[in-house]
Design a protein around this motif. Structure first.
Motif, PDB file in Angstrom:
ATOM      1  N   MET A 113       0.830  -1.207   0.000  1.00 16.24           N
ATOM      2  CA  MET A 113       0.000   0.000   0.000  1.00 16.24           C
ATOM      3  C   MET A 113       0.864   1.257   0.000  1.00 16.24           C
ATOM      4  O   MET A 113       1.900   1.309   0.669  1.00 16.24           O
ATOM      5  CB  MET A 113      -0.919   0.027   1.218  1.00 16.24           C
ATOM      6  CG  MET A 113      -1.841  -1.169   1.378  1.00 16.24           C
ATOM      7  SD  MET A 113      -3.000  -1.386   0.004  1.00 16.24           S
ATOM      8  CE  MET A 113      -3.972   0.129   0.117  1.00 16.24           C
ATOM      9  N   GLY A 115      -0.338   4.769   0.994  1.00 16.34           N
ATOM     10  CA  GLY A 115      -1.550   5.441   1.476  1.00 16.34           C
ATOM     11  C   GLY A 115      -2.732   4.512   1.310  1.00 16.34           C
ATOM     12  O   GLY A 115      -2.720   3.377   1.793  1.00 16.34           O
ATOM     13  N   ASP A 116      -3.765   4.982   0.601  1.00 12.00           N
ATOM     14  CA  ASP A 116      -4.941   4.146   0.370  1.00 12.00           C
ATOM     15  C   ASP A 116      -4.948   3.559  -1.043  1.00 12.00           C
ATOM     16  O   ASP A 116      -5.964   3.042  -1.512  1.00 12.00           O
ATOM     17  CB  ASP A 116      -6.224   4.947   0.611  1.00 12.00           C
ATOM     18  CG  ASP A 116      -6.333   6.159  -0.320  1.00 12.00           C
ATOM     19  OD1 ASP A 116      -5.355   6.452  -1.028  1.00 12.00           O
ATOM     20  OD2 ASP A 116      -7.400   6.802  -0.318  1.00 12.00           O
ATOM     21  N   GLN A 117      -3.785   3.623  -1.710  1.00 13.62           N
ATOM     22  CA  GLN A 117      -3.673   3.077  -3.062  1.00 13.62           C
ATOM     23  C   GLN A 117      -2.739   1.867  -3.061  1.00 13.62           C
ATOM     24  O   GLN A 117      -1.880   1.728  -2.195  1.00 13.62           O
ATOM     25  CB  GLN A 117      -3.156   4.152  -4.023  1.00 13.62           C
ATOM     26  CG  GLN A 117      -4.089   5.345  -4.163  1.00 13.62           C
ATOM     27  CD  GLN A 117      -3.523   6.401  -5.095  1.00 13.62           C
ATOM     28  OE1 GLN A 117      -2.309   6.598  -5.161  1.00 13.62           O
ATOM     29  NE2 GLN A 117      -4.390   7.077  -5.817  1.00 13.62           N
ATOM     30  N   TYR A 118      -2.933   1.021  -4.050  1.00 11.85           N
ATOM     31  CA  TYR A 118      -2.107  -0.171  -4.177  1.00 11.85           C
ATOM     32  C   TYR A 118      -0.888   0.103  -5.044  1.00 11.85           C
ATOM     33  O   TYR A 118      -0.906   0.970  -5.918  1.00 11.85           O
ATOM     34  CB  TYR A 118      -2.922  -1.323  -4.784  1.00 11.85           C
ATOM     35  CG  TYR A 118      -4.016  -1.821  -3.876  1.00 11.85           C
ATOM     36  CD1 TYR A 118      -3.762  -2.803  -2.929  1.00 11.85           C
ATOM     37  CD2 TYR A 118      -5.307  -1.294  -3.959  1.00 11.85           C
ATOM     38  CE1 TYR A 118      -4.756  -3.261  -2.091  1.00 11.85           C
ATOM     39  CE2 TYR A 118      -6.314  -1.739  -3.114  1.00 11.85           C
ATOM     40  CZ  TYR A 118      -6.037  -2.726  -2.179  1.00 11.85           C
ATOM     41  OH  TYR A 118      -7.024  -3.165  -1.346  1.00 11.85           O
ATOM     42  N   ASN A 141      -8.140  -7.027  -0.803  1.00 12.66           N
ATOM     43  CA  ASN A 141      -6.986  -7.241   0.061  1.00 12.66           C
ATOM     44  C   ASN A 141      -7.372  -8.118   1.250  1.00 12.66           C
ATOM     45  O   ASN A 141      -8.376  -7.861   1.923  1.00 12.66           O
ATOM     46  CB  ASN A 141      -6.466  -5.887   0.546  1.00 12.66           C
ATOM     47  CG  ASN A 141      -5.146  -5.993   1.262  1.00 12.66           C
ATOM     48  OD1 ASN A 141      -4.431  -6.988   1.148  1.00 12.66           O
ATOM     49  ND2 ASN A 141      -4.802  -4.968   2.023  1.00 12.66           N
TER      50      ASN A 141
END
Length: 283
Positions: A113, A115-118, A141
């Motif tokens: 990850m 932040g909130d992104q992959y 996830n």
């Protein structure tokens, strides 16, 4: 007569030693990778067995990105001088044509990850695969142990999580063509010399075999490292007489080693390279 502050004088005399001692502690937080491949593995994607058309398309896609250089470009972002690109996941929606990818986003550099992104090799490949199939990408996830199971239960279309091909996992998924050759490697503290004279896997394994149950070695739970240490008949691993300690990620295992709670860490080569470099940058 001049009155001397003996406490201050003693501190001034000892200060260089104190500073050197502090530097020693800082350097002791460094880790190193033992450059010996303990195993020989292949990574592949685990596809839903009930979708024969999907496995055919995935294999065509893998052949395409290998031949046109797209896969090498992604590898360069994580092993070379390129820059990783975050990948967005759509919200699951049964009314849309979506590709649901099961992963465990704590396996740098294959999936993690920002932040909130992959991010990660598998996640960027997943983005290209969704585009190739003309589908919307949904990333699910979960714990590593659940990745193949979720595909087998029809909760996801494909598992993309740095998966080594094994007979046990074939119970739940159909594996695609291989896209990456992997191996297990050791991470130790920088000042640990136990494996310095080892040149082969057999020599490293001789050291491991002589450690005893009092020695704790960290692994990421459910990965090849665990089977390698504990022993597994399907894999052909005899195991070692040590205590295997499981973690949710290799990074957590290495941090616990730095904290002195375990002696070594065994994890896949890609994550081992990534974790060793990032840990030493911080320390």
């Amino acid at each position: 007569m001049i009155k001397r502050n003996w406490t201050l004088i003693v501190l001034l005399i000892l200060l260089p030693a104190i500073l050197l001692s502090g530097c020693g502690k800082e350097s002791s937080k460094k880790v190193k990778l033992i450059d010996i491949s303990l195993t020989d593995e292949e990574y592949a994607f685990g596809v839903d067995k009930s979708q024969p058309g999907l496995i055919a398309s995935v294999n065509e896609f893998i052949e395409k990105i290998q031949s046109d250089g797209s896969l090498d470009t992604i590898f360069d972002k994580y092993f070379g001088e390129g820059s990783p690109e975050p990948v967005l996941s759509a919200v699951p929606d049964s009314s849309k044509d979506q590709l649901v990818v099961a992963t465990n986003a704590s396996f740098e550099p294959f999936e993690y990850m920002i932040g909130d992104q992959y991010a990660g090799i598998d996640m960027e490949v997943a983005k290209l695969l969704a585009e190739y199939l003309d589908k919307e990408l949904v990333i699910s996830n979960m714990d590593f142990d659940a990745v193949c199971l979720s595909v087998g239960q029809g909760k996801a279309d494909i598992a993309m999580a740095g998966l080594t091909v094994t007979e046990a996992r074939k119970e739940f998924v159909e594996f695609s063509s291989s896209y990456y050759n992997a191996s297990q490697k050791l991470i130790v503290m920088a000042d640990d010399e136990s494996f310095d004279s080892c040149k082969t896997a057999e020599e490293a394994e001789a050291v491991l075999a002589g450690l005893g149950a009092g020695v704790k070695i960290g692994v990421q739970t459910g990965t090849t490292g665990q089977f390698y240490l504990e022993g597994d008949e399907d894999w052909g691993f005899d195991g070692f007489p040590v205590t295997c300690v499981g973690y949710n990620s290799g990074s957590l295992a290495v941090q616990d080693m730095i904290n002195g709670n375990i002696r070594y860490v065994i994890i896949d080569e890609g994550p081992a390279l990534f974790i060793t470099a990032s840990t030493n940058e911080l320390n």
